[in-house]
Design a protein around this motif. Structure first.
Motif: not given
Ligand code: AP5
Length: 215
Positions: A10, A14-15, A31, A36, A57, A88, A92, A127, A139, A173, A200, A202
């Motif tokens: 979070g 990704g954003t 990844t 997914r 996990e 991560r 790795q 999200r 989104y 997580r 916070t 972007s």
């Molecule tokens: P992954 O999809 O990578 O999930 P994550 O690290 O938990 O990260 P998120 O996608 O939840 O968040 P983000 O930091 O990308 O934030 P986002 O831009 O979406 O991984 C999922 C799972 O896959 C893991 O738990 C694991 O099981 C596995 N996995 C993946 N890679 C792995 C690896 N290398 N090794 C082992 N397992 C792995 O933003 C979040 C929200 O905030 C959105 O709604 C967005 O619109 C909002 N937002 C963002 N920036 C702003 C801003 N500046 N202002 C207002 N809102 C904002």
């Protein structure tokens, strides 16, 4: 550019990766998105990864390195890449180092997105993600809502909440991040390639990354 984005779930990896890829054509490699899509397509990789992901996990390092070893050698990576969610774990990061050496490539920068915990918790529960595997636009029902009937503004597919966005999975997580991924901040700090950005906004983050890369 060739960069790694670190940050808690979070934090906005990704954003920011999507914004950076528009900026100079470097390819975003998430990844999480790859896994997914594999789960949705019910591939062998997807079946192996699904349980770990739903529990919040990490998927075993060996599976991730098989994916990334192949992905980083695909032709589109020649333009540069933004690694979103990889590495991560320390193993790795070590494996990535070896892989880049073999490919005769270096990283320009490792960025740590430092966002307060209360902002992260709020973002993860609000999200939503486009269900179209080739779109996956992100989104947020507060800051960036989809159409009023819950569709993606880019491709028209349904916008959904991810399977790992239950309260329990989010908690796991964050614990996993602190145990396994946060040590990478120190790892890359010692290598001299780390830039931490506490913001916070972007726009501010993208500007900070652009400035650090130009140096
Ligand atoms: P992954 O999809 O990578 O999930 P994550 O690290 O938990 O990260 P998120 O996608 O939840 O968040 P983000 O930091 O990308 O934030 P986002 O831009 O979406 O991984 C999922 C799972 O896959 C893991 O738990 C694991 O099981 C596995 N996995 C993946 N890679 C792995 C690896 N290398 N090794 C082992 N397992 C792995 O933003 C979040 C929200 O905030 C959105 O709604 C967005 O619109 C909002 N937002 C963002 N920036 C702003 C801003 N500046 N202002 C207002 N809102 C904002």
């Amino acid at each position: 550019m060739r960069i790694v984005l670190l940050g808690a779930p979070g934090a906005g990896k990704g954003t920011i990766a999507k914004l950076l890829s528009i900026f100079d054509g470097s390819v975003q490699i998430s990844t999480g998105d790859i896994l997914r899509n594999a789960v949705k397509a019910k591939t062998k990789l997807g079946n192996e990864a699904q349980g770990y992901m739903e529990r919040g996990e990490l998927v075993p390092d060996s599976l991730i390195m098989d994916i990334m070893g192949a992905r980083l050698q695909e032709p589109d990576c020649k333009k540069g890449f933004i690694l979103d969610g990889f590495p991560r774990t320390i193993p790795q990061a070590d494996a990535l180092k070896g892989l880049l050496k073999k490919l005769n490539l270096t990283l320009d920068l490792v960025v740590n997105l430092d966002v307060p915990r209360e902002v992260i918790l709020d973002r993860l529960t609000t999200r939503r993600t486009c269900s179209n595997p080739s779109c996956q636009e992100i989104y947020n029902i507060k800051s960036k809502p989809p159409t009023p009937d819950g569709k993606c503004k880019k491709c028209g597919w349904k916008v959904v909440q991810r399977d790992d966005e239950t309260e329990e999975a989010i908690g796991n997580r964050l614990v996993t991040y602190n145990e396994k991924t946060a040590p990478l901040i120190d790892y890359y700090q010692k290598e001299g390639s780390l830039k931490s950005i506490s913001s916070t906004s972007s726009e501010e983050i993208v500007a900070g990354i652009a400035k650090a890369i130009k140096k």
